[in-house]
Scaffold this active site. Structure first.
Site, mmCIF file in Angstrom:
data_model
loop_
_atom_site.group_PDB
_atom_site.id
_atom_site.type_symbol
_atom_site.label_atom_id
_atom_site.label_comp_id
_atom_site.label_asym_id
_atom_site.label_seq_id
_atom_site.Cartn_x
_atom_site.Cartn_y
_atom_site.Cartn_z
ATOM 1 N N LYS A 101 40.907 41.513 -13.624
ATOM 2 C CA LYS A 101 41.304 42.740 -14.154
ATOM 3 C C LYS A 101 40.273 43.140 -15.346
ATOM 4 C CE LYS A 101 45.272 44.870 -16.481
ATOM 5 N NZ LYS A 101 46.631 44.651 -16.901
ATOM 6 N N SER A 132 50.208 47.575 -15.111
ATOM 7 C CA SER A 132 48.817 48.275 -14.989
ATOM 8 C C SER A 132 47.974 47.394 -14.197
ATOM 9 C CB SER A 132 48.320 48.283 -16.606
ATOM 10 O OG SER A 132 48.465 46.843 -17.282
ATOM 11 N N SER A 166 53.553 44.555 -16.855
ATOM 12 C CA SER A 166 52.073 44.595 -16.132
ATOM 13 C C SER A 166 51.779 43.770 -14.832
ATOM 14 C CB SER A 166 50.965 44.996 -17.180
ATOM 15 O OG SER A 166 51.080 46.256 -17.629
#
Lengths: 94, 482
Positions: B72, B147, B171
């Site tokens: 990420k 996310s 997330s």
């Protein structure tokens, strides 16, 4: 909460160093009012006396200077002069 | 090479020399090149992957030798751009590796790129990215969850065997549930946050997205261990979370079903049906089931709202164009530079959260919002602690809905936030693991999750593994990516 309005929005935007244009401000006021109305449900909860917040403990390290290569940090500067970060005027002449 | 191989299978193939490290690397490079653009799951594919340890083997514990992964975009990778999915950091090059990156590199993993995400982790759908929404490989008209959207989509489509994500309030587990993956939110402090770009520091944690429980336990094993560079890192010894995975539930296990999971109106009937089947499955494996009421749970979203927005407003005040990142041009004084830089650099959801955060912290409102939320947070913690005196673990669906259509909820912030209903454990820092638990009639993945007390990761992995091994959901993959 009921008082959240454009004036409040612009005050908070100023504190947040954010710019809200007129187009956005109606939408933001409506959405933030909805959000605040939602979180207002917490006001209805009677407070329990037993529930304690967690106590955080400071974690410290020895106060020792150490060497590191600052060139990569300085290289990130949007504007620099040798080892200084350069920013626009802070105090303007009257 | 087998598409959708697990880490466990790749390790075995590499150890037996049935596969070479070059074959593995070439295979996944080609997968990423072929599928990542259409899914929009990557912000950058590295032309020269990092961490390939062929030249430097020192300190390598071999846990993830030659295993490819993606990261990420809010986790710092040395000499790589790390932008947290934000325009404001789009030119920021990380001067060091986050501790979790150091650890997976030490374990031998090969990093192929950085993944798309909601800006600064602020979103539950992957739609709040300046790089555009990530698509769900199970149905590209739908969101993959957020996310950690790109991390989940990449693993689900078989572009890498694992990815790192981060979670502040769902997330990792939300995307795991929407993409038929396994995702863990560990005990707060179990994995170091050093080098992880902050959203809400009292909730933020790193978690892996994997296809199986074993793989997830393996990554947790590689990541765990105290880090003196993170003052919230727990001083607990690293341990091997894979070692008790024997396919059996612990003896005399009692599992608590969170009552809201059975009574709440917002739960999609197909999610509910899958949850009911999971309860029966756990019973057939020998667990005793008990219904547990958590009366304060329904307030957890409001608590999460207030605390996370307040912390976000504070954390994001550092992005002002002075020292690094983007700076707006043609500004006439310092304040003007701050405002223009932040106006150009932040997306709408980030601005909304900063505004709410500074409002709840501002003079005259702090008691009513932030202090009240902190008190309710303590009540939620006490309620969970009491529940764990009666049961070993708790369960609920991971998300109340199926993956929704891209654009369906993006203008309705409150509806979007309701997806975090069962993410309450984030506000109290206790662990939970989401695993696959079935599919809807239209073939969309459904997940459910186990919650445990602090530092119960070994029990969570053991239990989740036993459930997984008695089902075949984790063996199913999205069509068009075979």
């Amino acid at each position: 909460m009921a008082g959240f309005n454009k004036e409040e929005l612009h005050k908070i935007a100023h504190l947040s160093a954010l710019k809200i244009d007129d187009k956005e401000s109606d939408l933001f006021v409506e959405q933030i009012k909805t959000i605040l109305a939602y979180v207002d449900q917490l006001q209805e909860i009677p407070m329990s006396t037993q529930a304690q917040s967690v106590r955080n403990i400071n974690v410290l390290r020895d106060d020792q200077a150490y060497q590191f290569d600052s060139s990569q940090i300085l290289a990130q500067a949007p504007e620099r002069n040798e080892n200084y970060f350069v920013v626009p005027t802070i105090l303007e002449e009257k | 090479m087998k598409t959708f191989a697990t880490i466990q299978e790749l390790k075995s193939g590499l150890q037996k020399k049935e596969l070479s490290s070059k074959e593995v690397l070439d295979f996944y490079s080609a997968r990423i090149a072929q599928h990542a653009p259409a899914l929009n799951c990557m912000i950058e594919n590295f032309s020269n992957p990092s961490g390939n340890n062929s030249e430097n083997n020192s300190g390598n514990n071999g846990l993830l030798d030659n295993i490819p992964c993606v990261i990420k975009d809010n986790i710092c990778q040395h000499n790589r751009i790390t932008s947290a999915g934000s325009k404001i950091l789009s030119n920021y090059t990380a001067p060091y590796d986050a501790t979790v990156i150091q650890r997976i590199k030490r374990a031998g993993a090969v990093i192929m790129g950085r993944t798309n995400q909601d800006e600064f982790g602020m979103g539950g759908s992957g739609e709040f990215s300046p790089y555009g929404p990530t698509k769900n490989p199970w149905d590209t008209s739908r969101v993959p969850g957020g996310s950690s959207s790109g991390s989940a989509a990449a693993v689900a489509a078989g572009l890498v065997p694992f990815a790192l994500g981060t979670e502040t309030g769902g997330s990792v587990r939300g995307p795991a549930s929407f993409c038929n993956l396994v995702g863990m939110y560990p005990t707060y402090g179990l994995h170091s946050r050093f080098g992880v770009i902050a959203f809400a520091s009292s909730n933020d944690q790193v978690g892996a997205l994997t296809k199986t429980v074993y793989d997830n336990a393996l990554i947790a094993t590689a990541l765990s261990g105290h880090d003196p560079k993170d003052s919230t890192s727990l001083n607990v010894p690293a341990q091997d979370y894979t070692k008790n995975l024997d396919g059996k539930l612990p003896e005399n296990m009692t599992i608590g079903v969170i009552k809201d999971a059975l009574t709440s109106e917002g739960i999609d009937p197909q999610v509910r049906a899958a949850f009911d089947r999971s309860i029966k499955q756990l019973e057939s494996l020998g667990a005793k089931i008990k219904i547990i009421e958590l009366p304060t749970l329904k307030y957890s979203i409001a608590v999460y709202f207030i605390i996370s927005r307040a912390e976000a407003a504070s954390n994001l005040s550092r992005y002002d164009g002075s020292l690094y990142g983007q700076r707006a041009q043609d500004t006439h004084n310092l304040l003007d530079m701050y405002i223009k830089t932040r106006d150009e650099g932040f997306g709408i959801e980030v601005k909304r959260r900063i505004l709410v955060g500074n409002y709840v912290l501002s003079a005259g409102h702090r008691d009513a919002y932030y202090n009240k939320a902190s008190q309710v947070r303590a009540m939620i913690r006490a309620e969970f602690e009491n529940a764990f005196k009666e049961v070993d673990l708790l369960i609920s669906p991971t998300t109340p809905t199926l993956p929704f259509k891209i654009g369906e909820l993006s203008n309705d912030p409150v509806a979007m936030y309701m997806a975090d209903y069962f993410m309450a454990n984030c506000v109290i820092g206790t662990p939970a693991i989401s695993i696959p638990s079935g599919f809807s009639s239209e073939g969309l993945p459904i997940g459910f999750q186990f919650f445990g007390p602090r530092l119960s990761e070994a029990l969570l992995y053991k239990t989740a593994y036993a459930f997984e091994q008695s089902t075949d959901y984790h063996l199913k993959h999205p069509k068009n990516y075979e």
